[in-house]
Structures are given as structure tokens and as C-alpha cells.
Design a protein around this motif. Structure first.
Motif, mmCIF file in Angstrom:
data_model
loop_
_atom_site.group_PDB
_atom_site.id
_atom_site.type_symbol
_atom_site.label_atom_id
_atom_site.label_comp_id
_atom_site.label_asym_id
_atom_site.label_seq_id
_atom_site.Cartn_x
_atom_site.Cartn_y
_atom_site.Cartn_z
ATOM 1 N N TRP A 39 6.211 1.532 2.618
ATOM 2 C CA TRP A 39 7.323 1.909 3.494
ATOM 3 C C TRP A 39 8.025 0.695 4.100
ATOM 4 N N MET A 81 8.205 -2.273 2.834
ATOM 5 C CA MET A 81 8.358 -3.369 1.874
ATOM 6 C C MET A 81 9.795 -3.840 1.650
ATOM 7 N N GLN A 110 0.881 -1.174 0.000
ATOM 8 C CA GLN A 110 0.000 0.000 0.000
ATOM 9 C C GLN A 110 0.919 1.224 0.000
ATOM 10 N N CYS A 134 3.693 -4.144 9.348
ATOM 11 C CA CYS A 134 3.164 -3.381 8.222
ATOM 12 C C CYS A 134 1.980 -2.587 8.735
ATOM 13 N N ARG A 135 2.138 -1.272 8.805
ATOM 14 C CA ARG A 135 1.062 -0.440 9.359
ATOM 15 C C ARG A 135 -0.147 -0.398 8.431
ATOM 16 N N CYS A 136 0.066 -0.760 7.172
ATOM 17 C CA CYS A 136 -1.059 -0.812 6.230
ATOM 18 C C CYS A 136 -1.798 -2.143 6.310
HETATM 19 S S1 FES Z 1 2.673 -1.190 2.991
HETATM 20 FE FE1 FES Z 1 2.471 0.527 4.302
HETATM 21 S S2 FES Z 1 3.544 -0.062 6.103
HETATM 22 FE FE2 FES Z 1 3.536 -1.853 4.894
#
Ligand code: FES
Ligand code: FES
Length: 155
Positions: free
Chosen positions: A99, A101, A96, A132-134
Motif C-alpha cells: 500500500w 510502495m 508486503q 510502512c505499516r508492514c
Molecule cells: S508494504 Fe504494507 S504498508 Fe508498506
């Protein structure tokens, strides 16, 4: 001190206590490795040191003097063909914000070089300390599973 980074042996003049992350990003301009928490918790700064995943934010550069370091910039080959891990992350539309990855992929690399046929539980355990914050965890697991099938435990 001497350091081999992505196949190139370099003389590093940084203060020995400088975190490896800042040497990689600020001195070598390899900005694919990301700063997240700075405390060794999140995994976004993960690189490979002598084949092992390592958190570069809490690794003084002096700790890795003479070592071989690989960063995300070294995964694709010289012709630009993506590594199976990179391709699997793209095919599964994992990122997403992206950051986390490079840390995810470098952790996956060290894991898959030593795991020819991991189970889903193996993957969850191996990747479990990379946050992964996403919340892309389901797709991360699918991508690592796909990459494992291609790599078969090989680099
Ligand atoms: S893709 Fe956004 S923190 Fe993992
Ligand atoms: S930035 Fe290194 S573990 Fe979070």
C-alpha cells in the motif's frame, strides 16, 4: 486549470480546493497513488510536482495549476521497462501489502535525482517520513541504495 500529468497536458475541471490525490485517482483514473492518512503524515499519496516529492492528499489542485506532475504510472518507460527504483524494489522483495510502495518510490525518485551517492544515513533521513505499516524499512533502504548505484543522481 491546466495540469501536465505524466507527460500529458490536461484541462482539469475540478473544484480548485479538491485534493490533487482525488483528481489523480478519481478523474484521471491513476489509482497507483494511494490514500493513507489523508492528513499529510504517512506519505502513501506522494507524487512528484515539478521534480519535488509532494503529498497529494493535502495539496489543493489549484496549488499545482500549470505544474508538471508525475505519478507511479510514469516510472516505467514507454516500452514497459521498469525504472531502476522499481527494479530495485522488486529485486529486494520490498513490498508486503504494497500500500505504501508508490509513495515510497516517488519519494525515492525525488531524492535520488539529486543524490548521486547517498549514504545509508542520507537514505534513512530522506525516506524517514514515509511510513510502512508492514515494517519493510530495512529492505526499502537496501532498494534505495541499489537504485542509487544505478541512477548515479540521474533521472
Ligand atoms: S508494504 Fe504494507 S504498508 Fe508498506
Ligand atoms: S495519505 Fe497523504 S500523507 Fe498520508
Amino acid at each position: 486549470m491546466e495540469l501536465t500529468v505524466n507527460g500529458e497536458t490536461l484541462e482539469i475541471a475540478a473544484d480548485p480546493s479538491t485534493p490533487l490525490l482525488w483528481v489523480i485517482r478519481n478523474e484521471l483514473n491513476l489509482t497507483g497513488t494511494k490514500f493513507g492518512c489523508g492528513g499529510g503524515y504517512c506519505g502513501s499519496c506522494t507524487v512528484q510536482v515539478d521534480g519535488e516529492a509532494r503529498r497529494s492528499c493535502i495539496t489543493p489542485v489549484s496549488d499545482v495549476a500549470g505544474a508538471t506532475v508525475r505519478t507511479i504510472e510514469d516510472l516505467a518507460d514507454a516500452e514497459g521497462v521498469l525504472h531502476p527504483i522499481q527494479q530495485a524494489f522488486i529485486d529486494n522483495q520490498v513490498p508486503q501489502c504494497a500500500w505504501c510502495m508508490s509513495g515510497q518510490m516517488m519519494t525515492a525518485l525525488s531524492f535520488l535525482e539529486n543524490a548521486a551517492a547517498p549514504t545509508d544515513d542520507d537514505i534513512v533521513t530522506a525516506m524517514g517520513e514515509n511510513y510502512c505499516r508492514c515494517g519493510c524499512y530495512v529492505r526499502i533502504k537496501a532498494a534505495v541504495r541499489d537504485a542509487a548505484a544505478v541512477m548515479g543522481g540521474a533521472a
